[in-house]
Design a protein around this motif. Structure first.
Motif, mmCIF file in Angstrom:
data_model
loop_
_atom_site.group_PDB
_atom_site.id
_atom_site.type_symbol
_atom_site.label_atom_id
_atom_site.label_comp_id
_atom_site.label_asym_id
_atom_site.label_seq_id
_atom_site.Cartn_x
_atom_site.Cartn_y
_atom_site.Cartn_z
ATOM 1 N N PHE A 119 -3.965 5.031 -0.269
ATOM 2 C CA PHE A 119 -4.874 5.941 0.545
ATOM 3 C C PHE A 119 -4.383 7.382 0.420
ATOM 4 O O PHE A 119 -3.148 7.884 -0.142
ATOM 5 C CB PHE A 119 -4.440 5.604 2.084
ATOM 6 C CG PHE A 119 -4.872 4.209 2.321
ATOM 7 C CD1 PHE A 119 -5.962 3.773 2.863
ATOM 8 C CD2 PHE A 119 -3.827 3.114 2.124
ATOM 9 C CE1 PHE A 119 -6.345 2.779 3.111
ATOM 10 C CE2 PHE A 119 -4.251 1.968 2.606
ATOM 11 C CZ PHE A 119 -5.457 1.601 2.946
ATOM 12 N N THR A 174 -10.662 10.492 5.387
ATOM 13 C CA THR A 174 -9.511 9.490 4.581
ATOM 14 C C THR A 174 -10.193 8.654 3.484
ATOM 15 O O THR A 174 -11.312 8.354 3.674
ATOM 16 C CB THR A 174 -9.121 8.488 5.900
ATOM 17 O OG1 THR A 174 -8.415 9.114 6.949
ATOM 18 C CG2 THR A 174 -7.981 7.364 5.166
ATOM 19 N N SER A 208 -9.571 5.776 0.155
ATOM 20 C CA SER A 208 -8.672 4.743 -0.371
ATOM 21 C C SER A 208 -8.985 4.472 -1.956
ATOM 22 O O SER A 208 -10.307 4.618 -2.221
ATOM 23 C CB SER A 208 -8.812 3.384 0.402
ATOM 24 O OG SER A 208 -10.246 2.867 0.372
ATOM 25 N N THR A 259 -3.365 -1.114 -2.965
ATOM 26 C CA THR A 259 -4.295 0.034 -2.540
ATOM 27 C C THR A 259 -3.637 1.298 -2.275
ATOM 28 O O THR A 259 -2.287 1.547 -2.036
ATOM 29 C CB THR A 259 -4.807 -0.235 -1.165
ATOM 30 O OG1 THR A 259 -5.364 -1.672 -1.345
ATOM 31 C CG2 THR A 259 -5.880 0.867 -0.733
ATOM 32 N N GLU A 301 0.582 5.883 0.335
ATOM 33 C CA GLU A 301 -0.224 6.908 0.703
ATOM 34 C C GLU A 301 -0.055 8.143 -0.490
ATOM 35 O O GLU A 301 1.221 8.584 -0.462
ATOM 36 C CB GLU A 301 -0.034 7.456 2.050
ATOM 37 C CG GLU A 301 -0.861 8.760 2.544
ATOM 38 C CD GLU A 301 -0.621 9.305 4.182
ATOM 39 O OE1 GLU A 301 -1.520 10.048 4.449
ATOM 40 O OE2 GLU A 301 0.183 8.517 4.556
ATOM 41 N N GLN A 327 0.852 -1.228 -0.018
ATOM 42 C CA GLN A 327 0.077 0.074 0.011
ATOM 43 C C GLN A 327 0.914 1.109 -0.018
ATOM 44 O O GLN A 327 1.869 1.113 0.451
ATOM 45 C CB GLN A 327 -0.949 -0.001 1.232
ATOM 46 C CG GLN A 327 -1.641 -1.183 1.430
ATOM 47 C CD GLN A 327 -2.509 -1.098 2.770
ATOM 48 O OE1 GLN A 327 -3.634 -1.035 2.740
ATOM 49 N NE2 GLN A 327 -1.868 -1.168 3.882
#
Length: 178
Positions: free
Chosen positions: A133, A173, A175, A131, A99, A97
């Motif tokens: 975020f 937040t 995703s 993923t 960000e 993942q």
């Protein structure tokens, strides 16, 4: 560490600009835009006022082989614009993942630049993430629209500390599964 080293990071093209690794020559424009309180207040990490040496340290960190985050300049030179109109990054996280973080120079707000940059990063997926975020301050609905426009789904509310504000600020937040 060599400060002028070329980074192992892809150049990503969009219709209006390229996302390219930061370079030493970006320091002037980064400092100019990051010194703007409107930019700093919408980030967690940019202080206001911007202290001496901060921009140089940021660029050196972005160019390091041991970095935990890939950072791109939004470079509009191929469209006869400036070398830097904003910055976008992917911070590595565990479990495949990352960000997303970004800021755009105020003169380019509401022009689609942020959406185009996020969309290009998501479509290219340079870290081959499962993923991505992103979080935005709740008093920045324009950034929330950028994320939803790019297919991010709302996850929930949280809080993050803003250095420029000197306070904990409510966030939303998001995703995106890739």
């Amino acid at each position: 560490m060599k400060f002028d080293t070329i980074i192992n990071q892809p150049v990503i093209e969009t219709e209006r600009f390229d996302l390219r690794p930061l370079r030493k020559s970006d320091m002037g424009l980064i400092e100019h835009y990051a010194s703007d309180e409107r930019v700093a207040r919408m980030t967690t990490a940019i202080p206001h006022p911007l202290p001496p040496g901060m921009t140089e340290a940021f660029v050196a960190r972005a160019m390091s082989d041991q970095r935990g985050e890939d950072i791109w300049a939004m470079d509009a030179t191929r469209d006869n614009g400036p070398e830097l109109i904003g910055v976008i990054s992917l911070k590595k996280m565990d479990r495949n993942q990352s960000e997303v973080g970004y800021w755009v120079a105020p003169i380019y707000w509401n022009t689609g630049i942020a959406s185009m940059a996020v969309e290009a990063l998501v479509n290219t997926n340079p870290m081959d993430n499962a993923t991505m975020f992103a979080s935005v301050f709740q008093d920045n609905p324009a950034s929330a629209r950028v994320l939803t426009h790019c297919g991010f789904q709302y996850l929930g509310d949280a809080e993050s500390y803003s250095v420029a504000r000197g306070a904990t600020v409510p966030t939303w937040t998001y995703s995106r599964k890739l």
